[in-house]
Design a protein around this motif. Structure first.
Motif, PDB file in Angstrom:
ATOM      1  N   UNK A  75       0.927  -1.223   0.156  1.00  0.00           N
ATOM      2  CA  UNK A  75      -0.142  -0.070   0.083  1.00  0.00           C
ATOM      3  C   UNK A  75       0.932   1.234  -0.029  1.00  0.00           C
ATOM      4  N   UNK A  76       2.008   1.414   0.793  1.00  0.00           N
ATOM      5  CA  UNK A  76       2.833   2.249   1.012  1.00  0.00           C
ATOM      6  C   UNK A  76       3.287   2.775  -0.660  1.00  0.00           C
ATOM      7  N   UNK A  77       3.980   1.658  -1.276  1.00  0.00           N
ATOM      8  CA  UNK A  77       4.302   1.732  -2.632  1.00  0.00           C
ATOM      9  C   UNK A  77       3.367   2.157  -3.579  1.00  0.00           C
ATOM     10  N   UNK A  78       2.293   1.426  -3.586  1.00  0.00           N
ATOM     11  CA  UNK A  78       1.121   2.248  -4.446  1.00  0.00           C
ATOM     12  C   UNK A  78       0.769   3.665  -4.221  1.00  0.00           C
ATOM     13  N   UNK A  79       0.896   4.146  -3.061  1.00  0.00           N
ATOM     14  CA  UNK A  79       0.491   5.364  -2.556  1.00  0.00           C
ATOM     15  C   UNK A  79       1.618   6.278  -3.433  1.00  0.00           C
ATOM     16  N   UNK A  80       2.691   6.051  -2.970  1.00  0.00           N
ATOM     17  CA  UNK A  80       4.025   6.615  -3.963  1.00  0.00           C
ATOM     18  C   UNK A  80       3.734   6.980  -5.289  1.00  0.00           C
ATOM     19  N   UNK A  81       3.413   5.782  -5.830  1.00  0.00           N
ATOM     20  CA  UNK A  81       3.234   5.796  -7.579  1.00  0.00           C
ATOM     21  C   UNK A  81       1.874   6.784  -7.821  1.00  0.00           C
ATOM     22  N   UNK A  82       0.855   6.749  -7.103  1.00  0.00           N
ATOM     23  CA  UNK A  82      -0.285   7.640  -7.425  1.00  0.00           C
ATOM     24  C   UNK A  82       0.332   9.093  -6.991  1.00  0.00           C
ATOM     25  N   UNK A  83       0.985   9.106  -5.847  1.00  0.00           N
ATOM     26  CA  UNK A  83       1.447  10.567  -5.519  1.00  0.00           C
ATOM     27  C   UNK A  83       2.513  11.113  -6.888  1.00  0.00           C
ATOM     28  N   UNK A  84       3.327  10.407  -7.373  1.00  0.00           N
ATOM     29  CA  UNK A  84       4.408  10.729  -8.744  1.00  0.00           C
ATOM     30  C   UNK A  84       3.353  11.538  -9.620  1.00  0.00           C
ATOM     31  N   UNK A  85       2.224  10.934  -9.803  1.00  0.00           N
ATOM     32  CA  UNK A  85       1.495  11.324 -10.906  1.00  0.00           C
ATOM     33  C   UNK A  85       0.540  12.426 -10.307  1.00  0.00           C
ATOM     34  N   UNK A  86      -0.475  12.276  -9.401  1.00  0.00           N
ATOM     35  CA  UNK A  86      -1.511  13.241  -8.950  1.00  0.00           C
ATOM     36  C   UNK A  86      -0.912  14.452  -8.351  1.00  0.00           C
ATOM     37  N   UNK A  87       0.124  14.208  -7.581  1.00  0.00           N
ATOM     38  CA  UNK A  87       0.730  15.389  -6.854  1.00  0.00           C
ATOM     39  C   UNK A  87       1.566  16.494  -7.706  1.00  0.00           C
ATOM     40  N   UNK A  88       1.983  15.959  -8.914  1.00  0.00           N
ATOM     41  CA  UNK A  88       2.508  16.782  -9.847  1.00  0.00           C
ATOM     42  C   UNK A  88       1.786  17.708 -10.624  1.00  0.00           C
ATOM     43  N   UNK A  89       0.383  17.487 -10.767  1.00  0.00           N
ATOM     44  CA  UNK A  89      -0.644  18.212 -11.437  1.00  0.00           C
ATOM     45  C   UNK A  89      -1.334  19.020 -10.194  1.00  0.00           C
ATOM     46  N   UNK A  90      -1.354  18.561  -9.022  1.00  0.00           N
ATOM     47  CA  UNK A  90      -1.890  19.440  -7.767  1.00  0.00           C
ATOM     48  C   UNK A  90      -1.132  20.142  -7.132  1.00  0.00           C
ATOM     49  N   UNK A  91       0.187  20.044  -7.063  1.00  0.00           N
ATOM     50  CA  UNK A  91       1.004  20.878  -6.230  1.00  0.00           C
ATOM     51  C   UNK A  91       0.957  22.486  -6.658  1.00  0.00           C
ATOM     52  N   UNK A  92       0.665  22.838  -7.851  1.00  0.00           N
ATOM     53  CA  UNK A  92       0.676  24.127  -8.104  1.00  0.00           C
ATOM     54  C   UNK A  92      -0.621  24.920  -7.521  1.00  0.00           C
ATOM     55  N   UNK A  93      -1.745  24.028  -6.965  1.00  0.00           N
ATOM     56  CA  UNK A  93      -2.891  24.725  -6.538  1.00  0.00           C
ATOM     57  C   UNK A  93      -3.021  24.580  -5.032  1.00  0.00           C
ATOM     58  N   UNK A  94      -1.726  24.081  -4.498  1.00  0.00           N
ATOM     59  CA  UNK A  94      -1.793  23.920  -3.012  1.00  0.00           C
ATOM     60  C   UNK A  94      -1.460  25.111  -2.381  1.00  0.00           C
ATOM     61  N   UNK A  95      -2.339  25.175  -1.244  1.00  0.00           N
ATOM     62  CA  UNK A  95      -2.353  26.458  -0.348  1.00  0.00           C
ATOM     63  C   UNK A  95      -0.806  26.435   0.418  1.00  0.00           C
TER      64      UNK A  95
END
Length: 199
Positions: free
Chosen positions: A179-199
């Motif tokens: 589950x931890x590795x799957x989370x990091x795989x997801x973060x690699x893709x999702x956070x790239x697109x979302x970080x620019x909108x993070x407060x």
């Protein structure tokens, strides 16, 4: 010789037991092949008692899906409590989801094997689970991200839910992925697109 009377199980506990056993049988056999006789035998009750509680096999399936949805909501909501920022909140929520599908693989099986349920109330329940998770993620984004508008937040949440579903199915073929590795795989893709909108 007298035999001690068996203590009656409270209704809520009996229902929970029936749902737990049914979840195992539906997951192992598939809904169509699952037998109410087998479920009743494994629970240790009569088949009429199963019908008394759930009215039908479909009613029992719906109860299983609703129970899974309630647990998934609780674990994902609780996981994000105390998150320090947007990235932490997203990572915690994703990890809770991937832990859920690993630890509750039978419940996950019910939620994802929807093709055989199309056109039935069970399919509606599965879609309601998606909407639940989309609403949770959209609310999370509202607290941690500058999404610009509600539609953008909802669209992003739909993307997260769809991506995680596919990744979860992929993980079933790769049991070595934790589950931890799957989370990091997801973060690699999702956070790239979302970080620019993070407060």
């Amino acid at each position: 010789m007298t035999t001690a009377k068996r203590k009656r199980m409270p209704r809520a506990d009996r229902m929970r037991q029936m749902i737990e056993v049914a979840e195992q049988v539906f997951s192992a056999r598939g809904y169509a092949a699952a037998s109410m006789d087998e479920i009743a035998e494994l629970v240790g009750v009569s088949k009429p008692m199963l019908y008394e509680y759930f009215n039908s096999k479909e009613g029992l399936l719906l109860a299983c899906i609703r129970e899974s949805r309630a647990v998934l909501r609780e674990v994902t909501e609780q996981a994000t409590v105390g998150a320090v920022d947007a990235e932490d909140a997203l990572r915690r929520g994703l990890l809770a989801f991937f832990v859920f599908i690993r630890e509750r693989c039978q419940a996950w099986s019910l939620l994802r094997h929807e093709m055989v349920l199309i056109g039935t109330p069970a399919a509606d329940e599965v879609e309601e689970t998606r909407r639940q998770q989309t609403d949770l993620i959209a609310a999370l984004m509202g607290g941690h991200f500058d999404t610009g508008d509600d539609l953008r937040a909802e669209a992003a949440a739909e993307f997260v839910v769809g991506a995680c579903e596919r990744l979860a199915i992929w993980c079933e073929r790769h049991e070595e992925v934790s589950p931890g590795t799957a989370t990091e795989y997801a973060m690699d893709v999702l956070w790239t697109g979302l970080r620019q909108r993070a407060r």
